[in-house]
Design an enzyme around this catalytic site. Sequence first.
Site, PDB file in Angstrom:
ATOM      1  CG  ASP A   1     -12.472   6.145  -6.486  1.00 31.72           C
ATOM      2  OD1 ASP A   1     -11.669   6.327  -7.572  1.00 31.72           O
ATOM      3  OD2 ASP A   1     -12.878   5.110  -6.110  1.00 31.72           O
TER       4      ASP A   1
ATOM      5  NE  ARG B   1      -3.957   0.190   0.493  1.00 36.76           N
ATOM      6  CZ  ARG B   1      -5.050   0.075  -0.173  1.00 36.76           C
ATOM      7  NH1 ARG B   1      -5.017   0.567  -1.426  1.00 36.76           N
ATOM      8  NH2 ARG B   1      -5.811  -0.850  -0.206  1.00 36.76           N
TER       9      ARG B   1
ATOM     10  CD  GLU C   1      -4.768   5.522  -9.065  1.00 31.87           C
ATOM     11  OE1 GLU C   1      -5.378   4.395  -9.837  1.00 31.87           O
ATOM     12  OE2 GLU C   1      -5.449   5.887  -8.057  1.00 31.87           O
TER      13      GLU C   1
ATOM     14  NE  ARG D   1      -3.359  -4.632  -6.508  1.00 34.57           N
ATOM     15  CZ  ARG D   1      -4.436  -3.787  -5.694  1.00 34.57           C
ATOM     16  NH1 ARG D   1      -3.829  -2.736  -5.250  1.00 34.57           N
ATOM     17  NH2 ARG D   1      -5.481  -4.169  -5.397  1.00 34.57           N
TER      18      ARG D   1
ATOM     19  CG  HIS E   1      -2.892   2.935  -8.022  1.00 33.58           C
ATOM     20  ND1 HIS E   1      -2.895   3.559  -6.904  1.00 33.58           N
ATOM     21  CD2 HIS E   1      -4.193   2.251  -7.929  1.00 33.58           C
ATOM     22  CE1 HIS E   1      -4.130   3.582  -6.218  1.00 33.58           C
ATOM     23  NE2 HIS E   1      -4.730   2.737  -6.818  1.00 33.58           N
TER      24      HIS E   1
HETATM   25  C1  BG6 Z   1      -8.293   3.453  -7.291  1.00 34.54           C
HETATM   26  C2  BG6 Z   1      -9.650   3.360  -7.399  1.00 34.54           C
HETATM   27  O1  BG6 Z   1      -7.554   3.471  -8.338  1.00 34.54           O
HETATM   28  O2  BG6 Z   1      -7.644   2.290  -6.341  1.00 34.54           O
HETATM   29  C3  BG6 Z   1     -10.379   3.169  -6.174  1.00 34.54           C
HETATM   30  O3  BG6 Z   1     -10.306   4.268  -8.460  1.00 34.54           O
HETATM   31  C4  BG6 Z   1      -9.761   1.953  -5.187  1.00 34.54           C
HETATM   32  O4  BG6 Z   1     -11.784   2.877  -6.257  1.00 34.54           O
HETATM   33  C5  BG6 Z   1      -8.337   2.386  -4.884  1.00 34.54           C
HETATM   34  O5  BG6 Z   1     -10.535   2.312  -3.745  1.00 34.54           O
HETATM   35  C6  BG6 Z   1      -7.411   1.495  -4.034  1.00 34.54           C
HETATM   36  O6  BG6 Z   1      -7.726   0.090  -4.570  1.00 34.54           O
HETATM   37  P1  BG6 Z   1      -7.252  -1.188  -3.587  1.00 34.54           P
HETATM   38  O7  BG6 Z   1      -7.608  -2.350  -4.551  1.00 34.54           O
HETATM   39  O8  BG6 Z   1      -5.608  -1.084  -3.856  1.00 34.54           O
HETATM   40  O9  BG6 Z   1      -7.817  -0.960  -2.485  1.00 34.54           O
END
Ligand code: BG6
Length: 402
Positions: free
Chosen positions: A312, A173, A371, A199, A269
């Site tokens: 978002d 994360r 992103e 990922r 991302h």
């Molecule tokens: C973003 C999405 O790209 O990623 C969101 O638009 C999402 O909707 C976020 O919550 C995080 O995603 P994840 O799967 O890493 O929790």
Amino acid sequence: MNGIVDFQVPGSALCCRFHGRMDGVTSQQVDNEVFERVAAHKGDTVFDLSGASYVSSAFLRLCVRAARAITGKKIEIVGLNPSMKEVFDMTGLGRIFNLSLRGGEALSELDIEGHLKIVKGPGDFPTAKIDNAFGSATVSLHGAHVMEYCPKGQEPVLWMSQKSYFAPGKSIRGGIPVCWPWFGPCADDPKKPSHGFVRFRDWEFRRSEVTPEGGTRLVLGMASNDQTMELWPHRFDVELEVVVGHSLEVSLHVKNLDDKSFTFTGALHSYFAVGDIAKTTVTGLSGRRCHDKLTDKFSTWDGPVKFASETDMVFLDTEDVCVITDPVKRRRISVAKRGSRSSVVWNPWVDKSIRMPDFGDDEFHGMVCVETCNAEDDIVTVAPGAKHVLTTLISSETIVPG
Ligand code: BG6
């Protein structure tokens, strides 16, 4: 896939990377070439088996023959799976070679002095530490995940959660997760992992080099296998290329190895560190089609993006540079791109942060995701043998008061 070998000399060591089944036929096909390369090379050798699925007795003979070609140098064999290691140990060859299981520490042979070092990173994943005249970056082989980027003399540009998992099968994360071959939930099957599967899988080291401008290039890769075919029934090879130079340039190269076209979505991302999300703006998206995922409404966006609640949004038909202006850290981060016609801006704010186990409850104040995507109707089609490259270019500059 037939067994093959390629050769890299990323540092002082010769790296021979074996792919596919190294059976009687394929081992014999490459035996002479491996022998000659190892014999001619002045330094040590690494045999990387992380891309191989099987080794036969002919492959063991190849190893012994190569070992005879060297005096005063060593051969390390890395990336073995446990059953391959058993074969080496059972035959007594384990004692001759320095063996290391998948994720092996012997990858340190691939270091480039003054540029790149392979260390055991968080979660014990092999991790590349890049440090050069332009800046530094940390890239985990787990997910081919850029975790840190810091231009020389500046503060870290990327954000990482204190609560992130660093575990097999889980994505990290923060930093730059590679989302592929789908963005968000899988359209065919919502039970499949969100944002694809690359990922949270382990990638392999492919090559590294010093660029002509004195930066550092690192390339990690992953090819389709039986497990990926179950999740996505196409044969592919993906590479993540990371260049730390005047800017951070990250490119996802997707090659179609199938005999028919395939389509995909995806994203680099990126999570950015900001001083205070409530004072941060993102510009470069005005006039673009915008899908607000929270209300499911489409509009034409007008002005900078500002943050006062969960955000978002997918911006479509845009190839423009996004700029994050952060008056608290007094800097502007530019996110330029190639191979992308969509961008996402995301901040989870209070409630969603609390719902996410790998995200601290208050951490949303200090981050924003901008992103570089192939998302929603920005779907990519790649013909057999062809390639698509998605690139994000990240740079940061100090805001001079005045
Ligand atoms: C973003 C999405 O790209 O990623 C969101 O638009 C999402 O909707 C976020 O919550 C995080 O995603 P994840 O799967 O890493 O929790």
